[in-house]
Scaffold this motif. Structure first.
Motif, PDB file in Angstrom:
ATOM      1  N   ALA A  44       0.934  -1.279  -0.301  1.00  0.00           N
ATOM      2  CA  ALA A  44      -0.001   0.027  -0.022  1.00  0.00           C
ATOM      3  C   ALA A  44       0.877   1.168   0.011  1.00  0.00           C
ATOM      4  O   ALA A  44       0.468   2.086  -0.584  1.00  0.00           O
ATOM      5  CB  ALA A  44      -0.915   0.018   1.186  1.00  0.00           C
ATOM      6  N   MET A  45       1.829   1.176   0.875  1.00  0.00           N
ATOM      7  CA  MET A  45       2.798   2.387   0.693  1.00  0.00           C
ATOM      8  C   MET A  45       3.472   2.564  -0.506  1.00  0.00           C
ATOM      9  O   MET A  45       3.640   3.907  -1.039  1.00  0.00           O
ATOM     10  CB  MET A  45       3.848   2.223   1.692  1.00  0.00           C
ATOM     11  N   ASP A  46       3.952   1.522  -1.116  1.00  0.00           N
ATOM     12  CA  ASP A  46       4.401   1.441  -2.333  1.00  0.00           C
ATOM     13  C   ASP A  46       3.518   2.112  -3.516  1.00  0.00           C
ATOM     14  O   ASP A  46       4.008   2.499  -4.436  1.00  0.00           O
ATOM     15  CB  ASP A  46       5.177   0.156  -2.886  1.00  0.00           C
ATOM     16  N   SER A  47       2.308   1.687  -3.215  1.00  0.00           N
ATOM     17  CA  SER A  47       1.535   2.282  -4.534  1.00  0.00           C
ATOM     18  C   SER A  47       1.016   3.641  -4.437  1.00  0.00           C
ATOM     19  O   SER A  47       0.739   4.204  -5.371  1.00  0.00           O
ATOM     20  CB  SER A  47      -0.087   1.461  -4.138  1.00  0.00           C
ATOM     21  N   LEU A  48       1.649   4.272  -3.239  1.00  0.00           N
ATOM     22  CA  LEU A  48       1.514   5.779  -3.275  1.00  0.00           C
ATOM     23  C   LEU A  48       2.636   6.386  -4.270  1.00  0.00           C
ATOM     24  O   LEU A  48       2.113   7.660  -4.668  1.00  0.00           O
ATOM     25  CB  LEU A  48       1.738   6.459  -1.953  1.00  0.00           C
ATOM     26  N   ALA A  49       3.487   5.847  -4.779  1.00  0.00           N
ATOM     27  CA  ALA A  49       4.412   6.125  -5.765  1.00  0.00           C
ATOM     28  C   ALA A  49       3.604   6.452  -7.151  1.00  0.00           C
ATOM     29  O   ALA A  49       4.074   7.522  -7.793  1.00  0.00           O
ATOM     30  CB  ALA A  49       5.521   5.240  -6.016  1.00  0.00           C
ATOM     31  N   GLU A  50       2.503   5.872  -7.320  1.00  0.00           N
ATOM     32  CA  GLU A  50       1.651   5.935  -8.415  1.00  0.00           C
ATOM     33  C   GLU A  50       1.019   7.325  -8.585  1.00  0.00           C
ATOM     34  O   GLU A  50       0.358   7.759  -9.591  1.00  0.00           O
ATOM     35  CB  GLU A  50       0.960   4.802  -8.929  1.00  0.00           C
ATOM     36  N   GLU A  51       0.769   7.972  -7.520  1.00  0.00           N
ATOM     37  CA  GLU A  51      -0.084   9.008  -7.208  1.00  0.00           C
ATOM     38  C   GLU A  51       0.983  10.485  -6.851  1.00  0.00           C
ATOM     39  O   GLU A  51       2.087  10.256  -6.358  1.00  0.00           O
ATOM     40  CB  GLU A  51      -1.063   8.898  -5.932  1.00  0.00           C
ATOM     41  N   ASN A  52       0.439  11.580  -7.214  1.00  0.00           N
ATOM     42  CA  ASN A  52       1.315  12.782  -6.881  1.00  0.00           C
ATOM     43  C   ASN A  52       0.469  13.316  -5.536  1.00  0.00           C
ATOM     44  O   ASN A  52      -0.428  13.920  -5.454  1.00  0.00           O
ATOM     45  CB  ASN A  52       0.722  13.594  -7.907  1.00  0.00           C
ATOM     46  N   ILE A  53       0.929  12.563  -4.437  1.00  0.00           N
ATOM     47  CA  ILE A  53       0.578  12.731  -3.169  1.00  0.00           C
ATOM     48  C   ILE A  53       0.742  14.245  -2.534  1.00  0.00           C
ATOM     49  O   ILE A  53       0.266  14.691  -1.766  1.00  0.00           O
ATOM     50  CB  ILE A  53       1.117  11.749  -2.108  1.00  0.00           C
ATOM     51  N   ARG A  63      -7.509   7.846   2.773  1.00  0.00           N
ATOM     52  CA  ARG A  63      -8.504   7.042   1.954  1.00  0.00           C
ATOM     53  C   ARG A  63      -7.985   6.256   1.023  1.00  0.00           C
ATOM     54  O   ARG A  63      -8.619   5.088   0.825  1.00  0.00           O
ATOM     55  CB  ARG A  63      -9.400   8.140   1.334  1.00  0.00           C
ATOM     56  N   LYS A  64      -7.014   6.331   0.377  1.00  0.00           N
ATOM     57  CA  LYS A  64      -6.434   5.572  -0.632  1.00  0.00           C
ATOM     58  C   LYS A  64      -5.641   4.581   0.081  1.00  0.00           C
ATOM     59  O   LYS A  64      -6.094   3.369  -0.538  1.00  0.00           O
ATOM     60  CB  LYS A  64      -5.466   6.347  -1.456  1.00  0.00           C
ATOM     61  N   LEU A  65      -5.247   4.606   1.307  1.00  0.00           N
ATOM     62  CA  LEU A  65      -4.527   3.372   1.930  1.00  0.00           C
ATOM     63  C   LEU A  65      -5.561   2.746   2.466  1.00  0.00           C
ATOM     64  O   LEU A  65      -5.504   1.330   2.547  1.00  0.00           O
ATOM     65  CB  LEU A  65      -3.591   4.041   3.161  1.00  0.00           C
ATOM     66  N   ALA A  66      -6.718   3.158   2.996  1.00  0.00           N
ATOM     67  CA  ALA A  66      -7.651   2.560   3.512  1.00  0.00           C
ATOM     68  C   ALA A  66      -8.300   1.524   2.537  1.00  0.00           C
ATOM     69  O   ALA A  66      -8.821   0.597   2.936  1.00  0.00           O
ATOM     70  CB  ALA A  66      -8.848   3.490   4.305  1.00  0.00           C
ATOM     71  N   ASP A  67      -8.787   2.082   1.360  1.00  0.00           N
ATOM     72  CA  ASP A  67      -9.208   1.386   0.246  1.00  0.00           C
ATOM     73  C   ASP A  67      -8.329  -0.028   0.080  1.00  0.00           C
ATOM     74  O   ASP A  67      -8.933  -0.941  -0.248  1.00  0.00           O
ATOM     75  CB  ASP A  67      -9.542   2.009  -0.762  1.00  0.00           C
ATOM     76  N   PHE A  69      -6.313  -1.323   2.031  1.00  0.00           N
ATOM     77  CA  PHE A  69      -6.436  -2.140   2.935  1.00  0.00           C
ATOM     78  C   PHE A  69      -7.589  -2.938   2.926  1.00  0.00           C
ATOM     79  O   PHE A  69      -7.634  -4.138   3.170  1.00  0.00           O
ATOM     80  CB  PHE A  69      -6.116  -1.602   4.490  1.00  0.00           C
ATOM     81  N   ASP A  70      -8.786  -2.485   2.590  1.00  0.00           N
ATOM     82  CA  ASP A  70     -10.035  -3.234   2.372  1.00  0.00           C
ATOM     83  C   ASP A  70      -9.951  -4.243   1.295  1.00  0.00           C
ATOM     84  O   ASP A  70     -10.480  -5.252   1.647  1.00  0.00           O
ATOM     85  CB  ASP A  70     -11.136  -1.977   2.109  1.00  0.00           C
ATOM     86  N   ILE A  71      -9.585  -3.925   0.299  1.00  0.00           N
ATOM     87  CA  ILE A  71      -9.305  -4.618  -0.937  1.00  0.00           C
ATOM     88  C   ILE A  71      -8.600  -6.056  -0.468  1.00  0.00           C
ATOM     89  O   ILE A  71      -8.777  -7.030  -0.741  1.00  0.00           O
ATOM     90  CB  ILE A  71      -8.783  -3.878  -2.187  1.00  0.00           C
ATOM     91  N   ASN A  72      -7.592  -5.698   0.291  1.00  0.00           N
ATOM     92  CA  ASN A  72      -6.532  -6.883   0.617  1.00  0.00           C
ATOM     93  C   ASN A  72      -6.716  -7.572   1.972  1.00  0.00           C
ATOM     94  O   ASN A  72      -6.107  -8.240   2.621  1.00  0.00           O
ATOM     95  CB  ASN A  72      -5.088  -6.374   0.470  1.00  0.00           C
TER      96      ASN A  72
END
Length: 121
Positions: A44-53, A63-67, A69-72
């Motif tokens: 999830a932390m690594d997926s933040l690289a795909e976003e312009n945080i 919310r992005k991290l919570a989503d 976590f919910d999926i996984n």
């Protein structure tokens, strides 16, 4: 010339081997899921690289991290534990937490995890 008979494992040796195997299987089944959940937290932390945080608000990052976590199916992560530090050139998102699992009787195992994402890397 004498011939020696081969002998197998003794009953005591078999009992010790079974106790040790049971101990390690129990440890793996109790602690393994904690490390599996943490691998999803890292992803999830690594997926933040795909976003312009830098342009996202703190609530949107959470919310992005919570989503994710919910999926996984990652449970027991308190979203309040996510720390977001913003600087001019980078944003640092960290999630440090510990989990306690009862191992047997009154013996607990405590595992600490430190996860972070640095947008400057």
């Amino acid at each position: 010339m004498k011939h020696h008979k081969q002998q197998g494992i003794t009953v005591l040796g078999a009992l010790v081997a079974l106790v040790l195997a049971g101990f390690f299987i129990t440890a793996g089944l109790k602690v393994g899921p904690l490390y599996l959940d943490n691998s999803f937290v890292k992803a999830a932390m690594d997926s933040l690289a795909e976003e312009n945080i830098h342009t996202m608000t703190d609530a949107q990052v959470r919310r992005k991290l919570a989503d994710f976590f919910d999926i996984n199916n990652v449970r027991d992560i308190d979203m309040k534990d996510i720390k977001i530090e913003r600087e001019k050139t980078r944003t640092l998102v960290s999630l440090n937490y510990e989990k306690r699992v009862n191992f047997m009787a009154n013996l607990d195992v405590v595992v600490r995890f430190n996860n972070s994402y640095d947008s400057s890397k």
